[in-house]
Motif scaffolding. Structure first.
Motif: not given
Length: 390
Positions: A317-341
């Motif tokens: 879970r920690n590894e998956m969390s860090r991967g998500i954080a890294k992808l988010h850092a590359q393009d923070p605006e993408v989070v706004r295109t995701l479904p709410p959950v």
């Protein structure tokens, strides 16, 4: 109004041409045709009109200079708007103290210049909006009246030109203490749009948080201060309050978040969505969405461990969390295109990773606490939101 020598005392802006005073004889002749009792007021009105017209003429010259600098940037030196405003303020401060009538002439000149700039800037904004709606890259397809053509300028240059014109108008109006109705109306509507955008930003984060807490009622409540259910209620109450204070904010939400809002606030004024919701049918899901989907599935899977996690599950879970954080850092605006959950989960993961020590400083890779944004704190906090303001 004039010096003893007959020269005008009005100070032009940014090195624009000297303004000649109105000739007394023609004015006197025109005044004679008016009612004698109003002769003085009529003459003053004509003089006021003269300097206002001079300001409008200078606004045209200034606009032409700004347009020419954009049409041929290599051959002309662009006008330094801030520098010109500073120079004007120094000239007014360091010059001789004007008398009442001289001050009035200067204010009439500035009022005419500023109002003309503000009106023209509004016309350019409207033209850009029409061109964008029709899929044009410039204004060539529009039949715009006026002596100054901006047709060959890209739309972004026309918008920048309009903002430069308003900057001049704001600066001069502030220096002279004059009110520019068109400029004030624009700035008031801009402030209203800003308030609506800020409300939509807060709603977006709160809706995402509400969605993830609702979808994962059993997940790590011990790591969420044991307040999952009460925080869900608080989030819903805050969502309803913000929507009631700024009903127009719902128009800035995508369809997924607007749907959640409609369920929470059934009597809310409904508006059609104004932007796409998530990935379009012809596009592959973003890497961030795929990563969030995998993590969400792992958390809600029927066989997912509850309570104290085995060490291997913690590490995964920690590894998956860090991967998500890294992808988010590359393009923070993408989070706004995701479904709410998914977006709520990403925001919580990013907040947790940002608060966790680096892996090298954690012997045995200690447990990563999934921390959600605090609803009971300032609602403007949004760890995963990076939407630009304005």
């Amino acid at each position: 109004m004039t010096r003893p020598t007959g020269e005008s005392t009005v100070v032009p802006f940014a090195g624009l041409p000297v303004i000649q005073p109105p000739l007394p004889e023609p004015l006197a002749q025109r005044v004679e045709s008016m009612l004698g009792t109003l002769a003085r007021d009529a003459r003053d009105s004509l003089i006021d009109h003269h300097y206002r017209n001079a300001g409008e003429d200078h606004a045209e010259l200034l606009t032409q200079r700004l347009v020419d600098a954009r049409l041929a940037p290599s051959s002309l030196r662009p006008l330094d708007v801030s520098g010109a405003l500073d120079a004007y303020e120094r000239a007014m401060r360091q010059g001789p103290t004007p008398g009442f009538e001289e001050r009035l002439d200067q204010q009439n000149y500035v009022a005419g210049l500023c109002e003309h700039l503000a009106v023209q800037a509004t016309r350019y904004d409207e033209a850009v909006a029409i061109a964008q709606t029709n899929g044009h890259s410039d204004l060539r397809a529009l039949d715009m009246e006026g002596s100054i053509s901006t047709a060959a300028l890209p739309l972004q240059d026309v918008s920048a030109l309009a903002e430069d014109m308003r900057e001049v108008a704001r600066g001069l109006a502030a220096t002279e203490g004059v009110v520019v109705p068109t400029l004030r109306a624009h700035d008031e509507s801009t402030a209203e749009r800003q308030r609506t955008q800020e409300a939509a930003d807060k709603l977006e984060v709160l809706i995402d948080e509400f969605a993830v807490l609702t979808a994962l009622p059993q997940f790590d409540h011990s790591q969420m201060d044991g307040r999952g259910i009460s925080d869900t209620s608080r989030a819903a109450a805050r969502i309803a309050r913000i929507q009631a204070e700024t009903p127009s904010a719902i128009a800035l939400l995508d369809s997924g978040r607007a749907h959640v809002l409609k369920l929470l606030v059934p009597d809310a004024s409904w508006h059609d969505q104004q932007r796409p919701s998530g990935d379009g049918p012809t596009h592959l899901p973003s890497p961030l969405r795929r990563a969030a989907e995998r993590f969400l599935n792992r958390l809600i899977h029927p066989t997912a461990p509850r309570g104290e996690l085995p060490e291997a599950e913690k590490n995964t879970r920690n590894e998956m969390s860090r991967g998500i954080a890294k992808l988010h850092a590359q393009d923070p605006e993408v989070v706004r295109t995701l479904p709410p959950v998914h977006a709520g989960l990403v925001r919580a993961v990013v907040a947790a990773v940002s608060q966790a020590p680096p892996p090298a400083a954690q012997p045995g890779r200690a447990k990563l606490a999934l921390v959600r944004p605090r609803v009971d704190a300032d609602p403007s906090i949004s760890p995963g939101s990076s939407r630009p303001r304005g």
